[in-house]
Design an enzyme around this catalytic site. Structure first.
Site, mmCIF file in Angstrom:
data_model
loop_
_atom_site.group_PDB
_atom_site.id
_atom_site.type_symbol
_atom_site.label_atom_id
_atom_site.label_comp_id
_atom_site.label_asym_id
_atom_site.label_seq_id
_atom_site.Cartn_x
_atom_site.Cartn_y
_atom_site.Cartn_z
ATOM 1 N N ASN A 176 0.787 11.444 1.597
ATOM 2 C CA ASN A 176 -0.180 10.998 0.606
ATOM 3 C C ASN A 176 -1.536 11.438 1.129
ATOM 4 O OD1 ASN A 176 -1.896 9.660 -1.081
ATOM 5 N ND2 ASN A 176 -0.875 7.666 -0.924
ATOM 6 N N ARG A 211 2.677 12.754 -2.802
ATOM 7 C CA ARG A 211 2.107 12.014 -3.916
ATOM 8 C C ARG A 211 1.066 12.932 -4.562
ATOM 9 N NH1 ARG A 211 -2.337 7.257 -4.009
ATOM 10 N NH2 ARG A 211 -2.140 6.837 -6.233
ATOM 11 N N HIS A 271 -0.532 4.982 -11.062
ATOM 12 C CA HIS A 271 0.323 4.018 -10.338
ATOM 13 C C HIS A 271 1.761 4.071 -10.840
ATOM 14 C CE1 HIS A 271 -3.195 1.101 -9.203
ATOM 15 N NE2 HIS A 271 -2.961 1.973 -8.226
ATOM 16 N N GLY A 294 -4.017 -3.901 -6.280
ATOM 17 C CA GLY A 294 -4.449 -3.509 -4.940
ATOM 18 C C GLY A 294 -5.928 -3.221 -5.009
ATOM 19 N N ASN A 295 -6.406 -2.342 -4.173
ATOM 20 C CA ASN A 295 -7.800 -1.956 -4.280
ATOM 21 C C ASN A 295 -8.024 -1.244 -5.630
ATOM 22 O OD1 ASN A 295 -10.344 -2.029 -3.234
ATOM 23 N ND2 ASN A 295 -10.152 0.029 -2.377
ATOM 24 N N GLY A 296 -7.049 -0.407 -6.006
ATOM 25 C CA GLY A 296 -6.969 0.051 -7.395
ATOM 26 C C GLY A 296 -6.001 -0.885 -8.098
ATOM 27 N N ARG A 346 -14.045 -0.303 -8.806
ATOM 28 C CA ARG A 346 -14.121 0.312 -10.145
ATOM 29 C C ARG A 346 -14.275 -0.765 -11.215
ATOM 30 N NH1 ARG A 346 -8.743 3.589 -9.508
ATOM 31 N NH2 ARG A 346 -9.082 3.749 -7.280
ATOM 32 N N ASP A 370 -13.090 -6.505 -1.037
ATOM 33 C CA ASP A 370 -11.846 -7.087 -0.542
ATOM 34 C C ASP A 370 -11.665 -8.499 -1.086
ATOM 35 O OD1 ASP A 370 -9.863 -8.371 1.104
ATOM 36 O OD2 ASP A 370 -10.020 -6.614 2.398
ATOM 37 N N ARG A 382 -9.838 -10.852 -0.221
ATOM 38 C CA ARG A 382 -9.794 -11.929 0.787
ATOM 39 C C ARG A 382 -11.191 -12.460 1.066
ATOM 40 N NH1 ARG A 382 -5.999 -8.231 4.426
ATOM 41 N NH2 ARG A 382 -7.433 -6.799 3.446
ATOM 42 N N ASN A 403 0.044 -10.996 -2.059
ATOM 43 C CA ASN A 403 -0.419 -11.967 -1.056
ATOM 44 C C ASN A 403 -1.220 -13.146 -1.591
ATOM 45 O OD1 ASN A 403 0.472 -10.583 1.421
ATOM 46 N ND2 ASN A 403 -0.874 -8.973 0.664
ATOM 47 N N GLU A 414 5.384 2.420 -2.254
ATOM 48 C CA GLU A 414 5.227 3.731 -2.882
ATOM 49 C C GLU A 414 5.754 4.848 -1.992
ATOM 50 O OE1 GLU A 414 1.144 2.608 -3.883
ATOM 51 O OE2 GLU A 414 1.386 3.875 -5.647
HETATM 52 P P1 AMP Z 1 -3.601 -2.337 -1.554
HETATM 53 O O1 AMP Z 1 -4.567 -1.379 -2.167
HETATM 54 O O2 AMP Z 1 -2.361 -2.562 -2.341
HETATM 55 O O3 AMP Z 1 -3.351 -2.084 -0.088
HETATM 56 O O4 AMP Z 1 -4.345 -3.760 -1.585
HETATM 57 C C1 AMP Z 1 -5.523 -3.968 -0.858
HETATM 58 C C2 AMP Z 1 -6.195 -5.212 -1.326
HETATM 59 O O5 AMP Z 1 -5.301 -6.335 -1.273
HETATM 60 C C3 AMP Z 1 -7.324 -5.590 -0.391
HETATM 61 O O6 AMP Z 1 -8.509 -5.003 -0.821
HETATM 62 C C4 AMP Z 1 -7.392 -7.073 -0.505
HETATM 63 O O7 AMP Z 1 -8.382 -7.373 -1.452
HETATM 64 C C5 AMP Z 1 -6.071 -7.520 -1.081
HETATM 65 N N1 AMP Z 1 -5.370 -8.493 -0.225
HETATM 66 C C6 AMP Z 1 -4.572 -8.277 0.848
HETATM 67 N N2 AMP Z 1 -4.138 -9.455 1.364
HETATM 68 C C7 AMP Z 1 -4.651 -10.430 0.585
HETATM 69 C C8 AMP Z 1 -4.568 -11.866 0.588
HETATM 70 N N3 AMP Z 1 -3.865 -12.535 1.493
HETATM 71 N N4 AMP Z 1 -5.237 -12.542 -0.372
HETATM 72 C C9 AMP Z 1 -5.962 -11.876 -1.294
HETATM 73 N N5 AMP Z 1 -6.077 -10.556 -1.339
HETATM 74 C C10 AMP Z 1 -5.445 -9.825 -0.422
#
Ligand code: AMP
Length: 601
Positions: free
Chosen positions: A7, A81, A170, A200-202, A231, A273, A275, A325, A379
């Site tokens: 990727n 990818r 996606h 996720g981030n996207g 975004r 993020d 979190r 999560n 993925e």
């Molecule tokens: P991904 O792009 O699928 O890797 O997701 C990344 C995003 O998942 C991060 O920017 C976090 O905002 C979110 N994330 C990961 N762990 C948690 C959690 N325990 N609670 C809330 N958001 C989370």
């Protein structure tokens, strides 16, 4: 089998060697902050890099590092990818010069992603000479979106000139999720209406109706739809020109604003993020609270809309970093969806901890009509599986028998009760002529079908009788009658519109059953073995011995020991392609680009 999955982005590289049989990653490489301040880790250990700070050189270095660590393992395929497959690819494909050219041309539609994907392909070809490279497209799963979902309501000439439409992204994750739902629930996804939320981030949502993507929230670019890390997702286009005027922004500045400075980061002014945002919100930060509310409001709106489009929902899935999560986000999103049968079990939601071993958690209330699942998406593994499939099949198809093509005229299949009403109690159909599929016949009897706009007379009944009614029409008929018929596999009529049917002795209204048949190939299992395909595979069929050669994409394979080899298309398709019953086509192993005409993009 060992598959290398690559990727490659413009500032990062993820390359994993995956043992597909044991579902294990045996070498894991992550490189970030490329090219100027590279941080490279292999199996979580830092690797020093002291060479040119250029993407080319760094990629070569990384792939060589993987090669040196193989310890005798043989890489049998490399899955890449690739973000944008445009209109060309609805399936993964073995990369050759034509495919490379197509990916290059599609850089115009995905300038941030396709160039880096292509560089990854070229470097892999250099380091792993002779190994098959396979492109797995983010857009492929969404090729089944109906036209009405793909189209933006803008000038049709410009749409054509620049290929402007909703492609969706996606796709690899949404497809993987749909298949995982099927294996987890031990149900055929052909009977399920799934809303998959990849957060996720996207972030994107996808409506998967009976196994096919019929709507998704990302559009021509990954900017549309849900609120994401940086975004904006959906935004009134008027705001864009407004800000450009007021702030005197260039196109690039506007892009950066919408892509990199909006979403959670823009709203909260804190972080992209989730979190951090959840933490700050719990400490009383109002901006963080607003960011969470806008994020969940938008998602709830999409879930409701997708349920409406599918006439209901059976499974709701949360995936991606946030979906997998965040107990709180899942809870907020589901809060007002009780009316759809979406009821969360708070304890199950709270106690969910997904791992590689326990990758699915059912968090719905045991009496809820809709299953709510948190699923760990994978993925990289999904790409490895797709690549493996092509490696295994690469020698099988593209050869041997030609497939006879038949044009299916509009017709109806009736059940006993309906025929009783239309032709009288216990009436027996009389065969007019046998059809190519063993045991089936066209009857002498016909009906009139009456839609809200017009009626069509002399529609032939096909025998024998079935357990439910089905009216198969063409797209032209659909608009003539004034109904909104989905493209479906025969037998799959759930949620399709009803219609009035008039027979010799009576009239009835069927509640559902009007479909436009999905072009398909009937096959006996022996044919399927020869072609190397399975029931429900989707293939392309080339008809090349014509003045105007053409390829039918998105052709469904149907295998049964009651079937005889034949491809069925409807009258519209036959007319458009200038094909008559009896002509023949070739099954393609995977889709091939016949012509590339995107020079203007
Ligand atoms: P991904 O792009 O699928 O890797 O997701 C990344 C995003 O998942 C991060 O920017 C976090 O905002 C979110 N994330 C990961 N762990 C948690 C959690 N325990 N609670 C809330 N958001 C989370």
């Amino acid at each position: 089998m060992y598959i290398l999955v690559i990727n490659c982005g413009s500032s990062s590289l993820k390359a994993d060697v995956i043992d597909t049989i044991n579902k294990k990653t045996v070498i894991e490489l992550d490189a970030e902050r490329l090219p100027l301040t590279p941080i490279i880790q292999i199996n979580n250990e830092s690797v020093a890099y002291n060479n040119k700070l250029e993407l080319d050189a760094i990629l070569l270095f990384c792939l060589e590092q993987i090669k040196q660590r193989l310890e005798g393992k043989i890489i049998e395929g490399i899955g890449h990818r690739v973000v944008h497959g445009g209109d060309y690819y609805s399936q993964p494909i073995l990369i050759d010069a034509v495919v490379e050219q197509a990916i290059e041309e599609l850089c115009a539609l995905a300038p941030l992603h396709n160039p880096a994907n292509l560089l990854g392909i070229r470097k892999a070809q250099e380091v792993f000479e002779g190994v098959h490279n396979i492109a797995v497209f983010d857009t492929a799963f969404h090729q089944t979106l109906p036209n009405r979902a793909k189209q933006y309501a803008i000038d049709k000439e410009l749409i054509k000139k620049y290929n402007i439409k909703r492609y969706g992204f996606h796709g690899t994750s949404h497809k993987y999720i749909a298949e995982r739902v099927g294996t987890y629930l031990k149900q055929d996804i052909k009977h399920l209406r799934i809303v998959s939320c990849h957060l996720g981030n996207g972030a994107s949502a996808c409506a998967i109706e009976f196994g096919r993507s019929i709507e998704t929230s990302m559009g021509m670019t990954p900017m549309e739809g849900l609120v994401m890390g940086t975004r904006s997702g959906d935004i009134d286009a008027g705001i864009v020109s407004f800000l450009q005027n007021k702030e005197n922004w260039s196109t690039q500045q506007t892009e950066d604003f919408l892509n990199k400075k909006s979403g959670l980061a823009g709203l909260s002014g804190l972080s992209n993020d989730m979190r951090d945002i959840l933490q700050k919100a719990s400490e009383g930060n109002e901006d963080a609270r607003t960011a969470i509310q806008v994020f969940t409001h938008r998602l709830t709106k999409y879930i409701g809309a997708y349920a409406a489009l599918m006439g209901g929902i059976d499974v709701l899935v949360f995936t991606g970093g946030i979906g997998e999560n965040s107990v709180e986000i899942r809870n907020r999103v589901c809060q007002r969806l009780d009316f759809l049968g979406i009821t969360l079990d708070d304890d199950k939601n709270k106690s969910t901890k997904l791992t590689n071993e326990k990758d699915v958690s059912n968090i719905s209330d045991e009496n809820a009509r809709v299953k709510i699942l948190a699923i760990k998406t994978d993925e990289q593994f999904a790409i490895a599986l797709e690549a493996q499939k092509i490696v295994l099949e690469k020698n099988k198809v593209n050869c041997i028998p030609k497939i006879p093509i038949a044009i299916s005229a509009r017709h109806v299949h009736l059940c006993r009760e309906t025929l009783d009403i239309l032709y009288g109690k216990d009436y027996e159909l009389t065969p007019y002529k046998p059809l190519s599929q063993p045991g089936q016949y066209a009857a002498n009897e016909t009906v009139t079908i009456i839609g809200p706009r017009n009626k069509i007379e002399n529609v032939r009944i096909l025998g024998p009788l079935r357990s439910k009614d089905q009216v198969e029409i063409s797209k032209t008929d659909e608009f003539f009658l004034g109904v909104d018929a989905p493209v479906r596999e025969s037998g799959n009529t759930a949620g399709s519109p009803g219609i009035i049917i008039e027979g010799k002795n009576g009239t009835t209204t069927i509640k559902e059953g009007v479909i436009v048949a999905w072009r398909h190939i009937h096959m006996h299992p022996t044919d399927a073995a020869i072609f190397g395909v399975q029931d429900q595979d989707v293939v392309s069929v080339d008809v090349d011995d014509k003045e105007r050669p053409l390829t039918f994409k998105n052709v469904l394979i149907r295998v049964s020991d009651k079937f005889k080899l034949e491809m069925h298309i409807d009258t519209d398709e036959g007319n458009a392609a200038e094909i008559k019953t009896g002509e023949e086509g070739y099954l393609m192993k995977t889709e091939k680009v016949v012509s590339l005409n995107m020079k203007n993009v």
